[in-house]
Write an enzyme that holds these catalytic residues in place. Sequence first.
Site, PDB file in Angstrom:
ATOM      1  N   LYS A  37      -6.877 -14.223  15.862  1.00 23.79           N
ATOM      2  CA  LYS A  37      -5.463 -13.852  15.929  1.00 23.79           C
ATOM      3  C   LYS A  37      -5.147 -12.754  14.908  1.00 23.79           C
ATOM      4  O   LYS A  37      -5.939 -12.501  13.989  1.00 23.79           O
ATOM      5  CB  LYS A  37      -4.606 -15.092  15.656  1.00 23.79           C
ATOM      6  CG  LYS A  37      -4.790 -15.662  14.249  1.00 23.79           C
ATOM      7  CD  LYS A  37      -4.206 -17.063  14.139  1.00 23.79           C
ATOM      8  CE  LYS A  37      -4.393 -17.597  12.719  1.00 23.79           C
ATOM      9  NZ  LYS A  37      -4.041 -19.031  12.633  1.00 23.79           N
TER      10      LYS A  37
ATOM     11  N   TYR B  97       6.697   5.378 -11.048  1.00 26.39           N
ATOM     12  CA  TYR B  97       8.089   5.004 -10.761  1.00 26.39           C
ATOM     13  C   TYR B  97       8.616   4.019 -11.799  1.00 26.39           C
ATOM     14  O   TYR B  97       7.946   3.059 -12.160  1.00 26.39           O
ATOM     15  CB  TYR B  97       8.179   4.333  -9.388  1.00 26.39           C
ATOM     16  CG  TYR B  97       8.087   5.302  -8.232  1.00 26.39           C
ATOM     17  CD1 TYR B  97       9.019   6.332  -8.075  1.00 26.39           C
ATOM     18  CD2 TYR B  97       7.079   5.169  -7.289  1.00 26.39           C
ATOM     19  CE1 TYR B  97       8.941   7.213  -6.998  1.00 26.39           C
ATOM     20  CE2 TYR B  97       6.997   6.031  -6.212  1.00 26.39           C
ATOM     21  CZ  TYR B  97       7.938   7.055  -6.077  1.00 26.39           C
ATOM     22  OH  TYR B  97       7.857   7.905  -5.013  1.00 26.39           O
TER      23      TYR B  97
END
Length: 369
Positions: A35, A256
């Site tokens: 999956k 940042y």
Amino acid sequence: MGSAPRAVIDLAALRHNLGQVRAAAPNSRILAVVKANAYGHGLLRIANTLERAADALAVARVGEGIALRQAGISCSIVVLEGGADQQELNLAVTHRLELVVHNLEQVKQLQRYKTHTPLACWLKVDTGMHRLGLPVASASAAYQALSACCAVAGKPRLITHFANADDPADPATLTQWKLFQSMTSLLGAEASAANSGAILGWPETCADWVRPGIMLYGVSPFLNGRAETDGLSPVMSLQSQLIAVNHYKKGDAIGYGGSWICPQDMAVGVVSIGYGDGYPRHAPPGTPVLLNGQRVSLVGRVSMDMITLDLRGCPEARVGDPAILWGVGLPVEEIARAASTIPYQLLCGVTARVDFVEEQVSDGQAESR
Ligand SMILES: *Cc1c(COP(=O)(O)O)cnc(C)c1O
């Protein structure tokens, strides 16, 4: 190779891990779980490798099963969430998908359903996970109803799922197992319970079918586990390279928010990988990266396309040097712990921007076959 990140997929490692499943569950058939794009490794390449080596494949949703059929996969495919409506039943018939039936609505749907090609079904019993499945008290009636149902091929198999198999010390797994076993022996049905954690931690739960997922991809299913200890080899190595080496002064702020401040004059490296590739944005300073086979630390914030590294330990580092973010030589288990998540999420989260290549990897060196 260019500066773009690559996910190197080692199919020999995948075959090795499947062999470990066979060794741990020698009397069980293997329902290999593919999956979520085979846990981020690429649905078709993994399915093509496992199709003949495993006994069946499992996906979560009907659409994933159809993708496998359209690619020519012909083995049994089990849809773990089952079908939601009449249209999905039609699709399951057309594409010969086996369905997990986990609620009474689905039982009723099958009873109303008319088809010349009955569907193979797995009845899911909730033995304590409390997510999907019929309560034990109503499971036998549902089993009888499905067995008598024209749209269902033969007798359904029984399936349950463990909630705590990632913790070898947790008694809940055996409690669930005993409850499940009492059902399956009463009904005389074929049974499947064990995920990776149970296959390795509770061999007595292996039953007729095992359902390995994470261990196939070479990752320990256990909290604080290590693939090596469990005899598994990582299938994915996420790699990139150094695209800048810069020199900053003590007190300079990196990236940042300027959240990381250079404690001394130092070199800082930039690697082309970021959360836009699936590297976890919450990986804190100190998270290890393998640069030229040597461990160095992440510093500053992870940005979309780049991360920054403390190069104080490696004065010889140069632009173009290879970096491994996780995989051979740097377990994804360790990165997941550093970033407060689980390996499953990191593997599933590698984005389409990353180039996937198939290569055999050993000792951190990729060699083309
Ligand atoms: C995902 C899944 C598995 C595989 O679990 P792992 O922990 O990856 O081995 C098995 N069974 C069900 C029902 C699942 O949803």
